[in-house]
Design a protein around this motif. Structure first.
Motif, PDB file in Angstrom:
ATOM      1  N   TYR A 149      -1.158 -11.739  59.172  1.00 17.09           N
ATOM      2  CA  TYR A 149      -0.170 -11.161  60.075  1.00 17.09           C
ATOM      3  C   TYR A 149       1.203 -11.140  59.409  1.00 17.09           C
ATOM      4  N   THR A 150       1.944 -10.056  59.627  1.00 14.19           N
ATOM      5  CA  THR A 150       3.279  -9.913  59.049  1.00 14.19           C
ATOM      6  C   THR A 150       4.279  -9.564  60.140  1.00 14.19           C
ATOM      7  N   GLN A 151       5.404 -10.277  60.138  1.00 12.18           N
ATOM      8  CA  GLN A 151       6.491 -10.030  61.085  1.00 12.18           C
ATOM      9  C   GLN A 151       7.822 -10.283  60.388  1.00 12.18           C
ATOM     10  N   THR A 152       8.871  -9.819  61.003  1.00  8.47           N
ATOM     11  CA  THR A 152      10.226 -10.031  60.505  1.00  8.47           C
ATOM     12  C   THR A 152      10.984 -10.882  61.510  1.00  8.47           C
ATOM     13  N   GLY A 153      11.741 -11.842  60.982  1.00 12.67           N
ATOM     14  CA  GLY A 153      12.548 -12.698  61.839  1.00 12.67           C
ATOM     15  C   GLY A 153      14.002 -12.605  61.445  1.00 12.67           C
ATOM     16  N   GLY A 154      14.868 -12.704  62.415  1.00 14.06           N
ATOM     17  CA  GLY A 154      16.298 -12.608  62.156  1.00 14.06           C
ATOM     18  C   GLY A 154      17.012 -13.916  62.415  1.00 14.06           C
ATOM     19  N   TYR A 155      18.153 -14.055  61.770  1.00 17.40           N
ATOM     20  CA  TYR A 155      18.990 -15.240  61.976  1.00 17.40           C
ATOM     21  C   TYR A 155      20.431 -14.892  61.617  1.00 17.40           C
ATOM     22  N   GLN A 156      21.336 -15.745  62.030  1.00 18.44           N
ATOM     23  CA  GLN A 156      22.759 -15.528  61.788  1.00 18.44           C
ATOM     24  C   GLN A 156      23.214 -16.411  60.626  1.00 18.44           C
ATOM     25  N   SER A 157      23.780 -15.811  59.601  1.00 18.52           N
ATOM     26  CA  SER A 157      24.357 -16.561  58.480  1.00 18.52           C
ATOM     27  C   SER A 157      25.875 -16.428  58.562  1.00 18.52           C
ATOM     28  N   PRO A 158      26.617 -17.188  57.779  1.00 16.91           N
ATOM     29  CA  PRO A 158      28.076 -17.036  57.787  1.00 16.91           C
ATOM     30  C   PRO A 158      28.532 -15.631  57.389  1.00 16.91           C
ATOM     31  N   ALA A 159      27.695 -14.935  56.612  1.00 14.64           N
ATOM     32  CA  ALA A 159      28.045 -13.582  56.181  1.00 14.64           C
ATOM     33  C   ALA A 159      27.638 -12.515  57.199  1.00 14.64           C
ATOM     34  N   GLY A 160      26.911 -12.919  58.238  1.00 16.43           N
ATOM     35  CA  GLY A 160      26.471 -11.965  59.245  1.00 16.43           C
ATOM     36  C   GLY A 160      24.977 -12.066  59.498  1.00 16.43           C
ATOM     37  N   PRO A 161      24.422 -11.131  60.283  1.00 17.69           N
ATOM     38  CA  PRO A 161      22.994 -11.190  60.595  1.00 17.69           C
ATOM     39  C   PRO A 161      22.139 -10.928  59.356  1.00 17.69           C
ATOM     40  N   GLU A 162      21.028 -11.671  59.251  1.00 18.62           N
ATOM     41  CA  GLU A 162      20.095 -11.544  58.136  1.00 18.62           C
ATOM     42  C   GLU A 162      18.678 -11.493  58.679  1.00 18.62           C
ATOM     43  N   GLU A 163      17.757 -11.000  57.843  1.00 22.25           N
ATOM     44  CA  GLU A 163      16.338 -10.939  58.198  1.00 22.25           C
ATOM     45  C   GLU A 163      15.509 -11.451  57.033  1.00 22.25           C
ATOM     46  N   VAL A 164      14.314 -11.931  57.392  1.00 19.77           N
ATOM     47  CA  VAL A 164      13.360 -12.394  56.395  1.00 19.77           C
ATOM     48  C   VAL A 164      11.971 -11.958  56.853  1.00 19.77           C
ATOM     49  N   GLY A 165      11.154 -11.465  55.908  1.00 16.87           N
ATOM     50  CA  GLY A 165       9.790 -11.061  56.225  1.00 16.87           C
ATOM     51  C   GLY A 165       8.842 -12.224  56.015  1.00 16.87           C
ATOM     52  N   VAL A 166       7.884 -12.376  56.920  1.00 18.20           N
ATOM     53  CA  VAL A 166       6.935 -13.487  56.850  1.00 18.20           C
ATOM     54  C   VAL A 166       5.517 -12.947  57.022  1.00 18.20           C
ATOM     55  N   THR A 167       4.631 -13.339  56.109  1.00 18.58           N
ATOM     56  CA  THR A 167       3.212 -13.011  56.209  1.00 18.58           C
ATOM     57  C   THR A 167       2.436 -14.322  56.221  1.00 18.58           C
ATOM     58  N   LEU A 168       1.653 -14.535  57.275  1.00 17.31           N
ATOM     59  CA  LEU A 168       0.824 -15.733  57.404  1.00 17.31           C
ATOM     60  C   LEU A 168      -0.633 -15.333  57.463  1.00 17.31           C
ATOM     61  N   THR A 169      -1.475 -16.082  56.772  1.00 12.64           N
ATOM     62  CA  THR A 169      -2.922 -15.911  56.861  1.00 12.64           C
ATOM     63  C   THR A 169      -3.465 -17.102  57.629  1.00 12.64           C
ATOM     64  N   LEU A 170      -4.261 -16.819  58.664  1.00  8.27           N
ATOM     65  CA  LEU A 170      -4.801 -17.855  59.543  1.00  8.27           C
ATOM     66  C   LEU A 170      -6.316 -17.913  59.460  1.00  8.27           C
ATOM     67  N   ALA A 171      -6.846 -19.118  59.513  1.00  5.00           N
ATOM     68  CA  ALA A 171      -8.281 -19.351  59.616  1.00  5.00           C
ATOM     69  C   ALA A 171      -8.461 -20.564  60.520  1.00  5.00           C
ATOM     70  N   ALA A 172      -9.125 -20.382  61.640  1.00  7.04           N
ATOM     71  CA  ALA A 172      -9.353 -21.449  62.616  1.00  7.04           C
ATOM     72  C   ALA A 172      -8.037 -22.110  63.028  1.00  7.04           C
ATOM     73  N   ASP A 173      -7.032 -21.299  63.308  1.00  3.41           N
ATOM     74  CA  ASP A 173      -5.706 -21.736  63.765  1.00  3.41           C
ATOM     75  C   ASP A 173      -4.881 -22.449  62.695  1.00  3.41           C
ATOM     76  N   VAL A 174      -5.371 -22.504  61.465  1.00  2.00           N
ATOM     77  CA  VAL A 174      -4.674 -23.184  60.379  1.00  2.00           C
ATOM     78  C   VAL A 174      -4.088 -22.154  59.418  1.00  2.00           C
ATOM     79  N   VAL A 175      -2.872 -22.389  58.966  1.00  2.00           N
ATOM     80  CA  VAL A 175      -2.222 -21.508  57.986  1.00  2.00           C
ATOM     81  C   VAL A 175      -2.869 -21.761  56.630  1.00  2.00           C
ATOM     82  N   THR A 176      -3.492 -20.738  56.061  1.00  2.00           N
ATOM     83  CA  THR A 176      -4.141 -20.881  54.757  1.00  2.00           C
ATOM     84  C   THR A 176      -3.319 -20.263  53.637  1.00  2.00           C
TER      85      THR A 176
END
Length: 181
Positions: free
Chosen positions: A90-117
């Motif tokens: 699964y891939t999603q993007t998350g945002g956060y606020q840094s001192p320089a302004g809003p930022e984003e980071v992309g995250v891809t997680l692979t799951l097997a039996a509820d565990v991050v592999t």
């Protein structure tokens, strides 16, 4: 002569502590091995107790039991029933606020039996300082979360980057919603 009497007195506490630690660790290792052997023995005996020895040759019994046990039975159904998230990547993007302004980071997680592999973080910075922190975060996140259950993830600070974790956690929450069964 003075050196000979002082050396044993200085190292005696160290020598006394080491065997104690060694004994404790050895005992824990023995208990772990015995526990694993006991579990393995119970599994190996169960198929033999259920089926008469005359019906199946000894060479086929272990192989047949090994292939049939995971495919059928209440254990496989119970494991699937206990699972909260669908296996996959699964891939999603998350945002956060840094001192320089809003930022984003992309995250891809692979799951097997509820565990991050597996995990991959794609830096998406808008300024050079953010680039440095997101790259550090991406380089250290795998050690922090691979092998943990998705519901147990609570990333705070990774490789000196504390703000990027906010974007990561937001993306992980989106992945939880997307992957939920």
């Amino acid at each position: 002569m003075t050196g000979q009497t002082e050396t044993p007195l200085m190292t005696a506490p160290a020598r006394a502590a080491f065997p104690l630690r060694k004994r404790v660790l050895t005992a824990l290792a023995a208990v772990s091995i015995l526990g694993a052997a006991g579990c393995a023995g119970a599994e190996a005996e169960t198929p033999a107790a259920d089926a008469p020895a005359a019906e199946a040759p000894a060479a086929e019994s272990p192989a047949a039991a090994a292939t049939e046990a995971p495919a059928a039975g209440p254990t496989a159904e119970a494991a699937a029933g206990d699972q909260t998230y669908e296996d996959g990547t699964y891939t999603q993007t998350g945002g956060y606020q840094s001192p320089a302004g809003p930022e984003e980071v992309g995250v891809t997680l692979t799951l097997a039996a509820d565990v991050v592999t597996a995990v991959e973080v794609e830096p998406m910075p808008d300024n050079p300082t953010t680039t440095m922190y997101q790259e550090r975060f991406a380089g250290g996140i795998s050690e922090a979360i691979v092998g943990k259950k998705l519901d147990e993830l609570a990333v705070d600070k990774v490789a000196g980057s504390s703000l990027t974790s906010g974007g990561f956690n937001e993306a992980a929450d989106k992945i939880k919603s997307e992957a939920q069964l």
